[in-house]
Scaffold this active site. Structure first.
Site, PDB file in Angstrom:
ATOM      1  N   CYS A 185       0.818  -1.206   0.000  1.00 55.15           N
ATOM      2  CA  CYS A 185       0.000   0.000   0.000  1.00 55.15           C
ATOM      3  C   CYS A 185       0.857   1.264   0.000  1.00 55.15           C
ATOM      4  CB  CYS A 185      -0.989  -0.038   1.175  1.00 55.15           C
ATOM      5  SG  CYS A 185      -2.299   1.187   1.064  1.00 55.15           S
ATOM      6  N   HIS A 186       0.898   2.022   1.095  1.00 50.12           N
ATOM      7  CA  HIS A 186       1.713   3.233   1.172  1.00 50.12           C
ATOM      8  C   HIS A 186       3.161   2.943   1.544  1.00 50.12           C
ATOM      9  CE1 HIS A 186      -2.301   5.035   1.459  1.00 50.12           C
ATOM     10  NE2 HIS A 186      -1.730   6.141   1.004  1.00 50.12           N
TER      11      HIS A 186
END
Length: 120
Positions: free
Chosen positions: A111-112
């Protein structure tokens, strides 16, 4: 025999990590036979989150300033809203992540999590 028997994998996370992005990959890596070290900005507890709500706390095995990529076969960077921001502005965290990339060791970024490897 697991696919990761004899391997040692670092997980780098701090306050604000998305809990499931830490716990599920960690469990999967351990189930495949790897030894895992949980690394954070400091050794000791940090706060996980479930979206915007506080989740569990986790205990880091060591501080990133004391960690060396040479000791590991791979790195996992869980995401979260705040976790990558805290890590990407920390000199030791950036050095640690870059050392895996420079050594051409596998880096899994969730994800991030890819934000951990860049600055500002």
């Amino acid at each position: 025999m697991g696919k990761l028997d004899g391997k040692r994998i670092a997980f780098l996370a701090t306050d604000g990590v998305e809990q499931i992005e830490l716990t599920e990959p960690l469990k999967a890596v351990e189930n495949e036979g790897a030894e895992v070290d949980l690394i954070s900005l400091q050794a000791g507890e940090f706060q996980g989150f479930e979206h915007l709500d506080k989740g569990d706390t986790f205990t880091a095995d060591k501080a990133v300033a004391d960690a060396k990529a040479d000791d590991y076969d791979g790195l996992v960077l869980p995401g979260g809203v705040a976790n990558p921001d805290f890590l990407r502005v920390d000199e030791d965290a950036v050095r640690f992540v870059r050392s895996f990339i420079e050594a051409k060791k596998p880096v899994g970024a969730i994800c991030h999590g890819p934000l951990d490897a860049r600055r500002g």
